[in-house]
Design an enzyme around this catalytic site. Structure first.
Site, PDB file in Angstrom:
ATOM      1  N   LYS A  52     -35.087   2.665   0.097  1.00 44.71           N
ATOM      2  CA  LYS A  52     -36.338   3.287   0.963  1.00 44.71           C
ATOM      3  C   LYS A  52     -36.096   2.690   2.224  1.00 44.71           C
ATOM      4  O   LYS A  52     -36.116   3.303   3.273  1.00 44.71           O
ATOM      5  CB  LYS A  52     -37.508   3.363  -0.048  1.00 44.71           C
ATOM      6  CG  LYS A  52     -37.887   4.443  -0.887  1.00 44.71           C
ATOM      7  CD  LYS A  52     -39.156   4.308  -1.628  1.00 44.71           C
ATOM      8  CE  LYS A  52     -38.994   5.202  -2.775  1.00 44.71           C
ATOM      9  NZ  LYS A  52     -40.246   5.045  -3.604  1.00 44.71           N
ATOM     10  N   GLN A  96     -45.439   1.886  -4.811  1.00 45.02           N
ATOM     11  CA  GLN A  96     -44.426   1.981  -5.814  1.00 45.02           C
ATOM     12  C   GLN A  96     -44.860   2.185  -7.028  1.00 45.02           C
ATOM     13  O   GLN A  96     -45.653   1.052  -7.801  1.00 45.02           O
ATOM     14  CB  GLN A  96     -43.224   0.992  -5.609  1.00 45.02           C
ATOM     15  CG  GLN A  96     -42.199   1.408  -6.461  1.00 45.02           C
ATOM     16  CD  GLN A  96     -41.337   2.458  -6.366  1.00 45.02           C
ATOM     17  OE1 GLN A  96     -41.117   2.696  -5.058  1.00 45.02           O
ATOM     18  NE2 GLN A  96     -40.745   3.265  -7.294  1.00 45.02           N
ATOM     19  N   ASP A 119     -46.668  10.263  -0.606  1.00 43.98           N
ATOM     20  CA  ASP A 119     -45.867  10.425  -1.932  1.00 43.98           C
ATOM     21  C   ASP A 119     -46.514  12.077  -2.405  1.00 43.98           C
ATOM     22  O   ASP A 119     -46.391  12.511  -3.269  1.00 43.98           O
ATOM     23  CB  ASP A 119     -46.492   9.577  -3.148  1.00 43.98           C
ATOM     24  CG  ASP A 119     -45.280   8.753  -3.428  1.00 43.98           C
ATOM     25  OD1 ASP A 119     -44.058   8.954  -3.036  1.00 43.98           O
ATOM     26  OD2 ASP A 119     -45.340   7.426  -3.713  1.00 43.98           O
TER      27      ASP A 119
END
Ligand code: NDP
Length: 298
Positions: A52, A96, A119
């Site tokens: 990422k 995460q 997200d």
């Protein structure tokens, strides 16, 4: 034999669009920034976070990595999120998952400012998406939707079956397909006669987490099959102790029946990170009251 939907190539085009929009934002004096929080040393999560960060920088954005030890108290993670929420250089924040057991996952997700929630897991974004309002959209379902729109143009009236009802894939996927006027059914571990149900689907999305569960006899001839699953299985043919990645769909048998299918790897996986970058640039544009990039959100 089904057409192979090349998610890797499609993700590259998404990244190009992101980079072009980043360049436009930079001429306005704004550099989008993505902050990623990783708590603990899970090796798979470390690989994701590294990828990422790398791709964020490659598209011209700033990447801020916050690696915290596994025993970091929940309060400390929440304090960091509060700081990032207030930081004008940060336009996207993600933590995460999974987080260590002593940390409440939903507390962490809901501490992120909804406009920076790249997200799309914050309860406000879930609600906005469910009610058809502008929201941040979870990356994996967004990537699947982009692939489906590219394949079909309009999805209106198609029969879609989503296997899996998780908050991060199955449910938002179903919401997005409904928004695009599919007739949507969500299947899960308690669904009766799941094979017959899947066989009626023009669009079949598998997000189960069970290696090669969906075989060719579950697939309607000509259907589009999107395989979200990422499963590591033993690959003795590659040598002792070697592993390989497979999806939730048995590619060999399903590709003989389907009209189009995503491979694993190289299908949905690359789209997920590309959509994270897309969401970051979308968030940055919205936060600054500027025009959003075209074709990068639902
Ligand atoms: P979850 O474990 O959260 O959810 C799995 C879902 O599958 C549940 O709803 C479960 O039903 C259902 N299920 C389990 N067994 C069966 C069965 N035998 N028949 C029908 N349904 C079943 O998984 P996620 O949604 O997080 O992930 C799904 C897969 O996608 C995983 O392989 C994951 O690694 C992968 N993934 C890939 C991503 C990518 O970027 N490509 C991103 C995110 C995930 P129930 O609710 O009844 O238990």
């Amino acid at each position: 034999m089904a057409d192979i939907i090349d998610g890797k190539a499609f993700a590259a085009t998404v990244r190009e669009k992101v980079a072009a929009h980043v360049a436009r934002l930079k001429t306005a004096g704004i550099t989008p920034g993505l902050a990623v929080i990783l708590v603990g040393e899970d090796p798979a999560s470390e690989v994701y976070v590294r990828n990422k960060g790398k791709q964020t920088l490659e598209t011209g954005m700033n990447s801020f990595e916050h690696k915290l030890p596994a025993d970091t108290p929940e309060a400390e993670v929440l304090t960091l999120i509060k700081r990032l929420n207030a930081d004008p250089a940060v336009h996207g924040i993600l933590c995460q998952l999974p987080v260590p057991d002593h940390i409440d996952e939903s507390k962490v997700i809901n501490a992120i400012a909804p406009e920076k929630d790249v997200d799309g897991f914050h309860i406000s974004n879930v609600g906005l998406l469910a009610t058809g309002q502008k929201s941040m959209v979870p990356c994996t379902p967004l990537g699947c939707l982009m692939l489906l729109r590219a394949r079909h143009g309009s999805l209106s009236g198609l029969n879609a079956v989503v296997v899996g009802r998780s908050n991060i894939v199955g449910k938002p996927m179903a919401t997005l397909l409904l928004k695009d006027s599919c007739t949507v059914t969500i299947a899960h571990s308690r669904t009766r006669d799941i094979e017959a149900l899947c066989k009626r689907a023009d669009i079949l999305v598998a997000a189960v987490g069970r290696a090669e569960m969906i075989t060719g006899d579950w697939v309607k001839p000509g259907a589009t099959v999107i395989d979200v699953g990422i499963n590591r299985v033993a690959a003795p043919e590659r040598g002792a102790g070697k592993m390989r990645l497979v999806g939730d769909v048995d590619f060999a048998s399903a590709s003989a029946v389907a009209g189009a299918i995503t491979p694993v790897p190289g299908g949905v996986g690359p789209m997920t990170i590309a959509c994270l970058l897309a969401n970051t640039v979308t968030a940055c544009s919205r936060i600054n009251g500027l025009e959003e990039p075209e074709g990068l959100t639902a």
